[in-house]
Design a protein around this motif. Sequence first.
Motif, PDB file in Angstrom:
ATOM      1  N   TYR A 193      63.100 182.953  66.602  1.00 37.70           N
ATOM      2  CA  TYR A 193      61.885 182.971  67.242  1.00 37.70           C
ATOM      3  C   TYR A 193      62.960 183.631  68.655  1.00 37.70           C
ATOM      4  O   TYR A 193      63.544 183.292  69.118  1.00 37.70           O
ATOM      5  CB  TYR A 193      62.073 181.387  67.240  1.00 37.70           C
ATOM      6  CG  TYR A 193      62.851 180.872  67.582  1.00 37.70           C
ATOM      7  CD1 TYR A 193      63.382 180.069  68.875  1.00 37.70           C
ATOM      8  CD2 TYR A 193      63.714 180.543  66.421  1.00 37.70           C
ATOM      9  CE1 TYR A 193      64.608 179.470  69.460  1.00 37.70           C
ATOM     10  CE2 TYR A 193      64.900 179.486  67.070  1.00 37.70           C
ATOM     11  CZ  TYR A 193      65.128 179.013  67.971  1.00 37.70           C
ATOM     12  OH  TYR A 193      66.267 177.984  69.041  1.00 37.70           O
ATOM     13  N   LEU A 194      61.728 183.681  69.854  1.00 33.92           N
ATOM     14  CA  LEU A 194      61.874 183.706  70.948  1.00 33.92           C
ATOM     15  C   LEU A 194      61.979 182.885  71.700  1.00 33.92           C
ATOM     16  O   LEU A 194      61.368 181.704  72.063  1.00 33.92           O
ATOM     17  CB  LEU A 194      60.800 184.685  71.327  1.00 33.92           C
ATOM     18  CG  LEU A 194      60.776 186.416  70.746  1.00 33.92           C
ATOM     19  CD1 LEU A 194      59.551 186.654  71.464  1.00 33.92           C
ATOM     20  CD2 LEU A 194      61.706 187.337  71.831  1.00 33.92           C
ATOM     21  N   LYS A 195      62.996 182.073  72.926  1.00 32.41           N
ATOM     22  CA  LYS A 195      63.208 181.277  73.805  1.00 32.41           C
ATOM     23  C   LYS A 195      63.479 181.692  74.822  1.00 32.41           C
ATOM     24  O   LYS A 195      64.562 182.688  75.112  1.00 32.41           O
ATOM     25  CB  LYS A 195      64.763 180.359  72.339  1.00 32.41           C
ATOM     26  CG  LYS A 195      65.020 179.662  73.544  1.00 32.41           C
ATOM     27  CD  LYS A 195      66.226 178.741  73.278  1.00 32.41           C
ATOM     28  CE  LYS A 195      67.126 178.005  74.390  1.00 32.41           C
ATOM     29  NZ  LYS A 195      67.957 177.309  73.326  1.00 32.41           N
ATOM     30  N   ARG A 196      62.812 181.336  75.899  1.00 32.97           N
ATOM     31  CA  ARG A 196      62.556 181.390  77.555  1.00 32.97           C
ATOM     32  C   ARG A 196      62.976 179.825  77.735  1.00 32.97           C
ATOM     33  O   ARG A 196      62.971 179.007  77.549  1.00 32.97           O
ATOM     34  CB  ARG A 196      61.453 182.312  77.862  1.00 32.97           C
ATOM     35  CG  ARG A 196      60.991 183.265  76.966  1.00 32.97           C
ATOM     36  CD  ARG A 196      59.518 183.687  77.775  1.00 32.97           C
ATOM     37  NE  ARG A 196      59.932 184.461  78.937  1.00 32.97           N
ATOM     38  CZ  ARG A 196      59.491 184.685  79.702  1.00 32.97           C
ATOM     39  NH1 ARG A 196      58.179 185.880  78.671  1.00 32.97           N
ATOM     40  NH2 ARG A 196      59.251 185.485  80.782  1.00 32.97           N
ATOM     41  N   ASP A 223      61.481 197.897  83.092  1.00 31.51           N
ATOM     42  CA  ASP A 223      60.843 198.781  84.136  1.00 31.51           C
ATOM     43  C   ASP A 223      60.058 197.997  85.041  1.00 31.51           C
ATOM     44  O   ASP A 223      59.670 197.625  85.530  1.00 31.51           O
ATOM     45  CB  ASP A 223      61.098 200.570  84.092  1.00 31.51           C
ATOM     46  CG  ASP A 223      62.285 200.738  83.875  1.00 31.51           C
ATOM     47  OD1 ASP A 223      63.929 200.210  84.086  1.00 31.51           O
ATOM     48  OD2 ASP A 223      62.922 201.738  83.588  1.00 31.51           O
ATOM     49  N   ASN A 224      59.372 197.635  83.575  1.00 34.09           N
ATOM     50  CA  ASN A 224      57.723 196.707  83.489  1.00 34.09           C
ATOM     51  C   ASN A 224      58.172 195.203  83.656  1.00 34.09           C
ATOM     52  O   ASN A 224      57.694 194.009  83.875  1.00 34.09           O
ATOM     53  CB  ASN A 224      56.450 197.104  81.679  1.00 34.09           C
ATOM     54  CG  ASN A 224      56.349 198.501  82.873  1.00 34.09           C
ATOM     55  OD1 ASN A 224      56.494 199.636  83.573  1.00 34.09           O
ATOM     56  ND2 ASN A 224      56.337 199.135  81.061  1.00 34.09           N
ATOM     57  N   LYS A 225      59.446 195.391  83.663  1.00 34.58           N
ATOM     58  CA  LYS A 225      59.732 193.705  83.804  1.00 34.58           C
ATOM     59  C   LYS A 225      59.080 192.546  82.721  1.00 34.58           C
ATOM     60  O   LYS A 225      58.988 191.216  82.941  1.00 34.58           O
ATOM     61  CB  LYS A 225      59.297 193.154  84.987  1.00 34.58           C
ATOM     62  CG  LYS A 225      59.218 193.203  86.723  1.00 34.58           C
ATOM     63  CD  LYS A 225      60.660 193.405  87.021  1.00 34.58           C
ATOM     64  CE  LYS A 225      61.053 194.163  88.372  1.00 34.58           C
ATOM     65  NZ  LYS A 225      62.576 194.244  88.523  1.00 34.58           N
ATOM     66  N   GLU A 226      59.504 193.521  81.512  1.00 32.04           N
ATOM     67  CA  GLU A 226      58.883 192.549  81.093  1.00 32.04           C
ATOM     68  C   GLU A 226      60.132 192.711  79.230  1.00 32.04           C
ATOM     69  O   GLU A 226      61.137 193.481  79.776  1.00 32.04           O
ATOM     70  CB  GLU A 226      58.177 192.976  79.227  1.00 32.04           C
ATOM     71  CG  GLU A 226      56.371 193.538  80.762  1.00 32.04           C
ATOM     72  CD  GLU A 226      55.880 191.646  80.659  1.00 32.04           C
ATOM     73  OE1 GLU A 226      56.182 190.970  80.206  1.00 32.04           O
ATOM     74  OE2 GLU A 226      54.280 191.747  81.583  1.00 32.04           O
ATOM     75  N   TYR A 227      60.209 191.287  78.797  1.00 29.68           N
ATOM     76  CA  TYR A 227      61.168 191.083  78.023  1.00 29.68           C
ATOM     77  C   TYR A 227      60.943 191.199  76.790  1.00 29.68           C
ATOM     78  O   TYR A 227      62.002 192.039  75.688  1.00 29.68           O
ATOM     79  CB  TYR A 227      61.688 189.333  77.684  1.00 29.68           C
ATOM     80  CG  TYR A 227      62.614 189.079  79.486  1.00 29.68           C
ATOM     81  CD1 TYR A 227      63.638 189.244  79.307  1.00 29.68           C
ATOM     82  CD2 TYR A 227      61.393 187.919  79.733  1.00 29.68           C
ATOM     83  CE1 TYR A 227      64.563 188.488  79.833  1.00 29.68           C
ATOM     84  CE2 TYR A 227      62.325 187.404  81.262  1.00 29.68           C
ATOM     85  CZ  TYR A 227      63.449 188.132  81.739  1.00 29.68           C
ATOM     86  OH  TYR A 227      64.317 187.248  81.710  1.00 29.68           O
TER      87      TYR A 227
END
Length: 259
Positions: A193-196, A223-227
């Motif tokens: 799972y992805l945890k922020r 570079d697009n500020k995406e994880y």
Amino acid sequence: MKSIYEVSKRLVINEEIFVYISDGNLRYIEDKGDMYDTKEVVDVDYIRKMIIDEIIPWSKIKKSLIKKEEVFCFWDEFVVKIKSKKIQNAYIHTLFSKRNRVFTFEDAKKKLPLDEFVEYLSEQDQKIFLNKTFVLWEVNKEMGRDTELKNAELYRENGEYFLDLTYVEKGCGNECELKIPKVSLNFLNSDFYLKRSSDGYFDNCSIEYCYPNHVSLNLFQDDNKEYFYQKLLKKKMTIKDIEKELGYEIELINEEEGE
């Protein structure tokens, strides 16, 4: 007989709200199998104190706008709010998972309570891999020795992914190369799972692999500020769904008729 367990804690409210407290800490305690859990019943006052003492991360106590009622706010993947007077029952769920894989001396020293860490090392009697390798590593560090990752190569074999690692070790005027040809990355096939998380200034994101061992990897923005990116590959649709997407009616015909 004692074993090392990895401990994770969650606060469970009304059997429907699950709030992260902590995970990753180690305990050297009596062996009760590969996995077991405990439940500690708590009340509203105890929850309030945990929030005030910052035992529960990313949590706050606020007041409702109109009636000024006490509201507990918790943030994990999204914000969860509940009025304190609405809490009917609550308990702290602690999960103990046995650590069978090799872990570093530094990891054990940092995550085990000091008395349990000392007890663990003394009982091993320097017969296991941890003591033979990582105790020596600790001594080498005190002597001014350091290790640098020189190269890492990813390859696939029989459907599984592996890393080929090369390190350079320096110390006491000497330099040597250490090659580890086959580091398993099989955990990448596990559920995750992805945890922020956020402290109000910085966002953090990680991918958490759950089985057979817990592995956490930090993610960084591109570079697009995406994880991360998510793209739909397959979607079940009825004819009505398709017509709604297209904006007009369709009629299905045989392939020969279309010619």
